[in-house]
Structures are given as C-alpha cells and as structure tokens.
Design a protein around this motif. Structure first.
Motif, PDB file in Angstrom:
ATOM      1  N   ALA A 107       0.809  -1.212   0.000  1.00 30.32           N
ATOM      2  CA  ALA A 107       0.000   0.000   0.000  1.00 30.32           C
ATOM      3  C   ALA A 107       0.842   1.261   0.000  1.00 30.32           C
ATOM      4  CB  ALA A 107      -0.939   0.015   1.213  1.00 30.32           C
ATOM      5  N   LEU A 108       2.134   1.123   0.299  1.00 27.17           N
ATOM      6  CA  LEU A 108       3.015   2.284   0.281  1.00 27.17           C
ATOM      7  C   LEU A 108       3.370   2.684  -1.143  1.00 27.17           C
ATOM      8  CD1 LEU A 108       5.451   1.300   3.178  1.00 27.17           C
ATOM      9  CD2 LEU A 108       3.237   2.452   3.298  1.00 27.17           C
ATOM     10  N   ARG A 109       3.156   1.767  -2.093  1.00 27.69           N
ATOM     11  CA  ARG A 109       3.508   2.042  -3.484  1.00 27.69           C
ATOM     12  C   ARG A 109       2.302   2.060  -4.414  1.00 27.69           C
ATOM     13  NH1 ARG A 109       8.432   4.380  -3.870  1.00 27.69           N
ATOM     14  NH2 ARG A 109       9.947   3.294  -2.548  1.00 27.69           N
ATOM     15  N   ILE A 110       1.292   1.271  -4.075  1.00 31.86           N
ATOM     16  CA  ILE A 110       0.131   1.186  -4.957  1.00 31.86           C
ATOM     17  C   ILE A 110      -1.125   1.482  -4.160  1.00 31.86           C
ATOM     18  CG2 ILE A 110       1.198  -0.477  -6.518  1.00 31.86           C
ATOM     19  CD1 ILE A 110      -0.289  -2.692  -5.096  1.00 31.86           C
ATOM     20  N   ARG A 111      -2.192   1.785  -4.855  1.00 32.91           N
ATOM     21  CA  ARG A 111      -3.440   2.102  -4.176  1.00 32.91           C
ATOM     22  C   ARG A 111      -4.605   1.788  -5.114  1.00 32.91           C
ATOM     23  NH1 ARG A 111      -0.496   6.488  -5.086  1.00 32.91           N
ATOM     24  NH2 ARG A 111       0.155   6.502  -2.916  1.00 32.91           N
ATOM     25  N   LEU A 115      -4.253  -2.138  -5.378  1.00 31.11           N
ATOM     26  CA  LEU A 115      -4.086  -2.626  -4.014  1.00 31.11           C
ATOM     27  C   LEU A 115      -5.176  -3.627  -3.663  1.00 31.11           C
ATOM     28  CD1 LEU A 115      -2.619  -2.569  -1.332  1.00 31.11           C
ATOM     29  CD2 LEU A 115      -3.997  -0.591  -0.676  1.00 31.11           C
ATOM     30  N   ALA A 116      -6.389  -3.398  -4.147  1.00 28.04           N
ATOM     31  CA  ALA A 116      -7.470  -4.343  -3.905  1.00 28.04           C
ATOM     32  C   ALA A 116      -7.123  -5.719  -4.477  1.00 28.04           C
ATOM     33  CB  ALA A 116      -8.771  -3.827  -4.517  1.00 28.04           C
ATOM     34  N   VAL A 117      -6.483  -5.729  -5.637  1.00 30.94           N
ATOM     35  CA  VAL A 117      -6.085  -6.997  -6.253  1.00 30.94           C
ATOM     36  C   VAL A 117      -5.053  -7.713  -5.376  1.00 30.94           C
ATOM     37  CG1 VAL A 117      -4.886  -8.026  -8.225  1.00 30.94           C
ATOM     38  CG2 VAL A 117      -6.617  -6.257  -8.595  1.00 30.94           C
ATOM     39  N   VAL A 118      -4.108  -6.954  -4.813  1.00 34.54           N
ATOM     40  CA  VAL A 118      -3.093  -7.555  -3.941  1.00 34.54           C
ATOM     41  C   VAL A 118      -3.736  -8.166  -2.705  1.00 34.54           C
ATOM     42  CG1 VAL A 118      -1.119  -7.048  -2.457  1.00 34.54           C
ATOM     43  CG2 VAL A 118      -1.236  -6.061  -4.744  1.00 34.54           C
ATOM     44  N   THR A 119      -4.616  -7.422  -2.046  1.00 37.23           N
ATOM     45  CA  THR A 119      -5.254  -7.947  -0.842  1.00 37.23           C
ATOM     46  C   THR A 119      -6.165  -9.128  -1.168  1.00 37.23           C
ATOM     47  OG1 THR A 119      -7.046  -6.309  -1.028  1.00 37.23           O
ATOM     48  CG2 THR A 119      -5.148  -5.725   0.324  1.00 37.23           C
ATOM     49  N   PHE A 120      -6.825  -9.064  -2.308  1.00 41.65           N
ATOM     50  CA  PHE A 120      -7.674 -10.195  -2.704  1.00 41.65           C
ATOM     51  C   PHE A 120      -6.822 -11.423  -2.999  1.00 41.65           C
ATOM     52  CE2 PHE A 120     -10.290 -12.567  -5.837  1.00 41.65           C
ATOM     53  CZ  PHE A 120     -11.374 -12.827  -5.010  1.00 41.65           C
ATOM     54  N   GLY A 121      -5.630 -11.200  -3.571  1.00 39.63           N
ATOM     55  CA  GLY A 121      -4.725 -12.312  -3.812  1.00 39.63           C
ATOM     56  C   GLY A 121      -4.319 -12.989  -2.514  1.00 39.63           C
ATOM     57  N   PHE A 122      -4.100 -12.194  -1.460  1.00 37.65           N
ATOM     58  CA  PHE A 122      -3.783 -12.783  -0.156  1.00 37.65           C
ATOM     59  C   PHE A 122      -4.968 -13.590   0.367  1.00 37.65           C
ATOM     60  CE2 PHE A 122      -3.895 -12.289   4.543  1.00 37.65           C
ATOM     61  CZ  PHE A 122      -2.825 -13.111   4.840  1.00 37.65           C
ATOM     62  N   ALA A 123      -6.195 -13.072   0.156  1.00 37.72           N
ATOM     63  CA  ALA A 123      -7.383 -13.809   0.599  1.00 37.72           C
ATOM     64  C   ALA A 123      -7.500 -15.150  -0.129  1.00 37.72           C
ATOM     65  CB  ALA A 123      -8.638 -12.965   0.363  1.00 37.72           C
ATOM     66  N   SER A 189      -6.146  12.984   0.537  1.00 38.58           N
ATOM     67  CA  SER A 189      -4.940  13.514  -0.103  1.00 38.58           C
ATOM     68  C   SER A 189      -3.707  13.113   0.691  1.00 38.58           C
ATOM     69  CB  SER A 189      -5.009  15.044  -0.217  1.00 38.58           C
ATOM     70  OG  SER A 189      -3.790  15.553  -0.713  1.00 38.58           O
ATOM     71  N   GLU A 190      -2.920  12.209   0.131  1.00 40.79           N
ATOM     72  CA  GLU A 190      -1.681  11.816   0.791  1.00 40.79           C
ATOM     73  C   GLU A 190      -0.664  12.959   0.762  1.00 40.79           C
ATOM     74  OE1 GLU A 190      -0.116   8.195  -0.731  1.00 40.79           O
ATOM     75  OE2 GLU A 190      -1.943   7.033  -0.319  1.00 40.79           O
ATOM     76  N   ARG A 191      -0.725  13.791  -0.285  1.00 41.04           N
ATOM     77  CA  ARG A 191       0.207  14.921  -0.364  1.00 41.04           C
ATOM     78  C   ARG A 191      -0.071  15.926   0.753  1.00 41.04           C
ATOM     79  NH1 ARG A 191       2.788  15.941  -5.286  1.00 41.04           N
ATOM     80  NH2 ARG A 191       2.428  18.183  -5.085  1.00 41.04           N
ATOM     81  N   ALA A 192      -1.348  16.201   1.004  1.00 38.79           N
ATOM     82  CA  ALA A 192      -1.688  17.131   2.081  1.00 38.79           C
ATOM     83  C   ALA A 192      -1.261  16.562   3.433  1.00 38.79           C
ATOM     84  CB  ALA A 192      -3.180  17.429   2.070  1.00 38.79           C
ATOM     85  N   ALA A 193      -1.429  15.250   3.611  1.00 43.66           N
ATOM     86  CA  ALA A 193      -1.018  14.623   4.868  1.00 43.66           C
ATOM     87  C   ALA A 193       0.488  14.760   5.069  1.00 43.66           C
ATOM     88  CB  ALA A 193      -1.429  13.153   4.876  1.00 43.66           C
ATOM     89  N   ALA A 194       1.266  14.498   4.016  1.00 42.70           N
ATOM     90  CA  ALA A 194       2.716  14.621   4.122  1.00 42.70           C
ATOM     91  C   ALA A 194       3.114  16.071   4.402  1.00 42.70           C
ATOM     92  CB  ALA A 194       3.377  14.124   2.837  1.00 42.70           C
ATOM     93  N   ALA A 195       2.402  17.035   3.791  1.00 43.00           N
ATOM     94  CA  ALA A 195       2.703  18.447   4.015  1.00 43.00           C
ATOM     95  C   ALA A 195       2.445  18.857   5.449  1.00 43.00           C
ATOM     96  CB  ALA A 195       1.878  19.313   3.069  1.00 43.00           C
ATOM     97  N   VAL A 200       3.188   9.099   5.791  1.00 44.38           N
ATOM     98  CA  VAL A 200       2.166   8.310   5.095  1.00 44.38           C
ATOM     99  C   VAL A 200       2.402   6.821   5.312  1.00 44.38           C
ATOM    100  CG1 VAL A 200       1.216   7.739   2.823  1.00 44.38           C
ATOM    101  CG2 VAL A 200       1.761  10.118   3.383  1.00 44.38           C
ATOM    102  N   ALA A 201       3.663   6.407   5.288  1.00 42.11           N
ATOM    103  CA  ALA A 201       3.984   4.989   5.464  1.00 42.11           C
ATOM    104  C   ALA A 201       3.565   4.508   6.847  1.00 42.11           C
ATOM    105  CB  ALA A 201       5.473   4.764   5.248  1.00 42.11           C
ATOM    106  N   ARG A 202       3.967   5.231   7.894  1.00 41.07           N
ATOM    107  CA  ARG A 202       3.626   4.799   9.251  1.00 41.07           C
ATOM    108  C   ARG A 202       2.117   4.819   9.473  1.00 41.07           C
ATOM    109  NH1 ARG A 202       8.398   7.687  10.869  1.00 41.07           N
ATOM    110  NH2 ARG A 202       7.136   9.522  11.389  1.00 41.07           N
ATOM    111  N   SER A 203       1.459   5.829   8.952  1.00 40.46           N
ATOM    112  CA  SER A 203       0.016   5.938   9.157  1.00 40.46           C
ATOM    113  C   SER A 203      -0.727   4.793   8.490  1.00 40.46           C
ATOM    114  CB  SER A 203      -0.482   7.285   8.617  1.00 40.46           C
ATOM    115  OG  SER A 203      -1.833   7.496   8.954  1.00 40.46           O
ATOM    116  N   LYS A 204      -0.334   4.458   7.269  1.00 44.93           N
ATOM    117  CA  LYS A 204      -0.991   3.355   6.558  1.00 44.93           C
ATOM    118  C   LYS A 204      -0.713   2.017   7.245  1.00 44.93           C
ATOM    119  CE  LYS A 204      -1.696   4.820   1.790  1.00 44.93           C
ATOM    120  NZ  LYS A 204      -1.386   4.522   0.367  1.00 44.93           N
TER     121      LYS A 204
END
Length: 593
Positions: A107-111, A115-123, A189-195, A200-204
């Motif tokens: 989730a730090l690189r994709i969204r 990301l839904a496909v990745v999590t579904f793959g784990f399921a 907005s991840e950009r606003a959060a970083a600003a 973003v990484a720790r929060s996610k």
C-alpha cells in the motif's frame, strides 16, 4: 478538545448494557445464536471501519486476518496453553498484526484497484492454505470450551458485546488522536497529509496493523461461538461481501458496525424467509456499495454529517443574528470591513533592510526538469527570519513547481536549506516536521472533519480550545465546531493557512491563499499575514496574483517567467522593473509602494 465524546459514549454503553440485559432473556435459542453471530460480525466490521472507512484503503482480506486469529486460538487450545481463552483471544489478535503490516507494505507504493487486487490475492492464498491444512483440532475433533461465566449462549452473547464495546471505545479514542484523524486525510490527499508532517507509510501501516488486530479478535470470537471452525467460515467471498457492506454503511462509526454486523448475520435468514436466492443479498450490498462510492460518503457518514451541519448552521445563524442586532446593514458592514482592512494595511510597519535579518530558508540553483522541459532553471530565493517574501509570475511560470520542489514533492537539483540545515534528501513529511510547511492551490480537506479536527492535524499536536479559537478568529474562519463540508472554498483556503501556522513552523509556503476571496477579504488577509511573523514567529513565502496584496505585505519579491528569475529584490523596485511589467503586469501601470 476532549478525546472522548461523552454523550455518544454514554449512549453506546447504555445500548450495550440494555442489549446484554434484555436479548438473552427474551430471544429464543436460535435467535440468540444469530445475535452472537451479529456481534462477532460487528467486531469484524470494526476492522473494516479502520482500513476502509477511515483510511480509505480497498482491503479485501479482513477475513484472512480473522482466520489467523482463529487458528492461533485453536492451536493454543490443542496445546492446552496456560492463560485460557481470554489470553488466547488477545494473542490471536496480536498474531494477525505482523501479517497485516506485511500486507500493508504494498500500500506504500500502490493504491486503489491495484491494491485491492493484492489484498484479494492474499485472501485467495489463505483460502488455498486453509483448505489444504485444516485448523488445529479439526482431525481429532478437539473442541474449545467456553470459559465461565460465559459458557452458555446467552452468556457468550454478553461477552461478545463487551468485547465489541471495548474495541469500539478504543478505536473511538484513537480516531480522535492525530493518528486517527490522519487516516481521514490520507483518504482524501496523501500529499496534504505529508505536508502536515504525517508519515504516510507509518500511518498506513498502523491502519493495517490495528485493523488486522481487530479482525483477529473477531476470528477468535468465532471459535468461541462454534467451538471448532472450518475454512468455509473465512472464505474470500465473505471478505468481498463484508467489504461491500463496509463501503455502503460505514463501520468506522459504532452504529455502522452494528448495522453491518446485523446485516451480515441475518441477511441469509431473511433471504430464506422471503424465498429469495442467497446471492441476492450480495447483489443488494454491491449496489449499495457502488452508490456509496459514487457519493464518497457512507450512510452513517451522511447521517452524522447532516446532524453536524444542522447544528453548525444554527450556530452560524445565531452569529449572524447577533450582528444584525447591532443595527448595521449588510452594506454598511461590508464598507466597514473594507475600511478596516485598508486601515490595517496602512499600519503595516516599514520593511527592514534585507541585511537586518538572517536568512532562514535558502534556495540556491533550484532546477526542475520534466523530461526535456525545464520547469525551473537555477532559481535562487531567500526568506529572512521574521520576513514575508513574495514569489510572483504569470501562469505557468513555475511558482507552484517551486513550492513543490522546496517542500520535497518534486525531484530537483540545487540546494534547499532551512535554518542552516540541508533538506535536499529529506521526505516531505520530514521537512514539514523540521519546520517547513506549505499550503496548496486546491485544498483537499476531508469534509467530515470539523475545523478543530483539521487544526489538530495541521498542528501536529492537540491544541487547546482557546488556542484553536484564536487561530480561527485571527484568520476569519467560522467557529471551530463547523464541519468543513459547509465551508466555502475561500474559507477552506484560510483554514489551510491557519492549519499551517498552527504548527508554528519556521517558514510557511503559501500558494495563492487569497484565491476565492473578495477585495475586502483579500485586504484583510494581507493585514493578517503581515502580523504572522511577529505574532506567531513564522516567516512566509507568499505566491500570489493579487498585486495589491503582494505590494502591501511583502518585503522582497522574486519574479519568475518560464522558470527563470527575471527580477528579485525589494518589492517597490522589482515592480517598477520594465522586464517585470512586460512579462507579468502587461501595459498596466501598477504603482509600487
């Protein structure tokens, strides 16, 4: 600003006590069993509330985390580990945490859908593993015995309600902290959060970890209900169905989790009662989820937001009535506002010579390239301590690119230093933490937040009510209880500036804060910005098109044209430069002050 909504807490705890007292006494055994299922589903819905409702991440593997919790509880039961069911339940939740963090890493690189496909793959992978390797105790039918005094169905229902209530209160407290509020900002907005200095990484990863823990608790509770579970209890299809319910209803609010749990437990029974196929319930959930995704808000979000808006409009109307009671007409008030703003600007103290203050933000040779296009070419800008410096230029000159590069959102060449410390290799959130804050031309504030909550995010700490009120009043924003959803675009910009100043940074980069303001409001904002360095200890780099505002408050101005600096120096001298008039001001004669 309290971390606990006392009225909501009292209502929720009262409802939980009432349910524990009445339902086991009045419901027949089958419906008590369904009530237990609803309570367990509500716990799992809380996990969706964290990752989907708050953080806005499309996670389709929450039932896989529940399966991990169930597996650990059963494994400890087979081993007859000390501590009993209560400790095993906690350990099951904790066991899901590292897996949740591992799943959160992509989730730090994709969204979004990826990301839904990745999590579904784990399921899907979890389904395969569980079908090949049965749960502990399944072969030998080693059953789990419920602990006293919750060994009966009625008693176990009480226990599940207690667990749900404790988790809901805990998540409610987290939701009022900066971490919990940051999840809402990440969703928009991840950009606003970083600003705002948020990692973003720790929060996610924190959202994934906490949601996995709650789901793991839910899986352990399911073991207590059934005594032994099978892979079908955690099938990937259930994750999909519960995800749709989560998007539609909004389980990040306790009432949404309860409604979602009831739907999840009773939908099959209801479909059977009215002679409809079981899959029809999934279709209804899917349609509801699509409608919620289209509107951007779940049902509980909309219900709560309407109530907050009604209360806020009453507050705003009371303030307007108080002004009307003073006997001033709207025209007279507007004229008085213009006169007061002009007077305030006239009282702006004379600018100091540049050499009187040490450089605080130093940008040297800043160059930004997008392929073969040079957006900025060797730009030098200095913001002195206690100063207000302007950056102007025509549209497309590179002003916003300059702010993005200095704040770390765009790769660049050159040197950026804040108070003598080099920032070139630091992330945007690290730069913000060190004292470099910025605003955006287009604000992306979560509409469900109140202004108080947004200031908490921006400040990076919990503000006192008095301090928050002072900031809002200073920048001309409505009362802090007013939700962002009913605040106009111009006021949102002011709120964004207030949030940046609330952090008490060393330098604030303001990207067109006067856009959307009337002439009188722009003059008033100018007077306020001129006071900011002395009142709050924050130096300002102002990007603005309003020349009257720039002339009034900026000690120095740098002019960009096609990414190049064409003039830089004291404001009056720069605005008289023929090159500046030709590139930016055109033929109009704009007097310098």
């Amino acid at each position: 600003m309290n971390l606990v909504d006392k009225r909501g807490l009292g209502t929720g705890v009262g409802a939980a006590i009432l349910a524990c007292a009445l339902l086991p006494a009045v419901l027949p055994p089958y419906w008590i069993y369904l009530a237990i299922s609803a309570a367990i589903s509500a716990v799992i819905m809380l996990s969706f509330g964290v990752i989907v409702g708050r953080a806005g991440v499309m996670s389709l593997c929450q039932m896989s985390f529940a399966a991990i919790g169930a597996w650990v509880v059963l494994r400890l039961n087979v081993a007859e580990a000390p501590g009993g069911f209560f400790l095993w339940l906690l350990l099951g939740g904790l066991a899901a945490v590292p897996v949740g963090v591992a799943i959160g890493l992509p989730a730090l690189r994709i969204r979004g859908v990826n990301l839904a496909v990745v999590t579904f793959g784990f399921a899907v992978s979890t389904d395969i593993v569980l079908n090949v390797n049965p749960f502990p105790g399944a072969k030998d039918l080693v059953m789990l015995d419920r602990p006293a005094p919750f060994d009966t169905d009625g008693g176990y229902f009480v226990f599940t309600v207690i667990v749900f209530t404790v988790l809901a209160i805990g998540l409610g407290i987290i939701g009022k902290t900066r971490l919990g509020l940051s999840w809402y900002e990440l969703r928009h907005s991840e950009r606003a959060a970083a600003a705002h200095g948020i990692s973003v990484a720790r929060s996610k990863l924190a959202a994934f970890a906490i949601s996995a823990f709650v789901a793991g608790i839910g899986g352990g509770l399911l073991v207590g209900q059934l005594s032994l579970v099978v892979p079908q209890n955690f099938a990937m299809g259930q994750s999909l169905a519960l995800f749709a319910v989560a998007v539609m209803i909004g389980p990040h609010h306790p009432e949404g989790a309860v409604i979602g749990g009831v739907f999840g437990a009773l939908m099959g029974t209801l479909m059977e009662k009215i002679s409809l196929p079981q899959d029809f319930g999934g279709v209804l959930f899917g349609v509801g989820a699509l409608l919620a995704l289209r509107s951007g808000l779940s049902q509980t979000d909309m219900t709560r937001l309407r109530k907050r808006e009604v209360d806020a409009r009453k507050l705003l109307k009371a303030a307007e009535d108080a002004k009307d009671a003073e006997g001033e007409s709207a025209t007279a008030q507007a004229e008085a506002q213009v006169e007061a703003a002009a007077a305030a600007l006239a009282e702006v103290p004379a600018r100091r010579p540049v050499g009187d203050a040490k450089p605080l933000l130093t940008v040297q040779g800043l160059t930004v390239k997008f392929g073969e296009v040079v957006a900025l070419n060797g730009v030098d800008v200095t913001v002195p301590e206690g100063g207000v410096v302007g950056l102007i230029g025509p549209n497309g000159a590179g002003k916003s690119t300059f702010i993005a590069a200095v704040s770390g959102f765009v790769r660049c060449e050159g040197a950026v230093a804040l108070d003598g410390r080099q920032l070139d290799r630091l992330s945007p959130n690290k730069r913000a933490t060190l004292g470099l804050r910025r605003t955006f031309q287009t604000t992306a504030i979560a509409p469900e937040l109140s202004q108080y909550e947004y200031l908490t995010i921006g400040a990076g700490r919990r503000l006192s009510r008095a301090e928050a009120d002072e900031l809002l009043e200073f920048f001309g924003c409505p009362p802090g209880q007013v939700p962002v959803s009913i605040v106009d675009a111009g006021t949102r910009r002011l709120l964004d500036v207030a949030a940046a100043i609330a952090a008490r940074p060393k330098v604030a980069l303001l990207d067109e804060p006067a856009a959307g303001q009337s002439a009188a409001e722009s003059l008033t904002l100018g007077a306020r910005l001129a006071e900011v360095p002395e009142r709050f200890g924050v130096s300002i780099l102002l990007v603005e098109h309003d020349m009257e505002l720039v002339q009034a408050v900026c000690e120095q101005v740098t002019v960009l044209d096609f990414g190049n600096v064409i003039a830089s120096g004291p404001t009056g001298e720069v605005l008289e430069d023929p090159a500046v008039r030709a590139a930016y001001l055109g033929a109009a004669d704009v007097p310098a002050t």
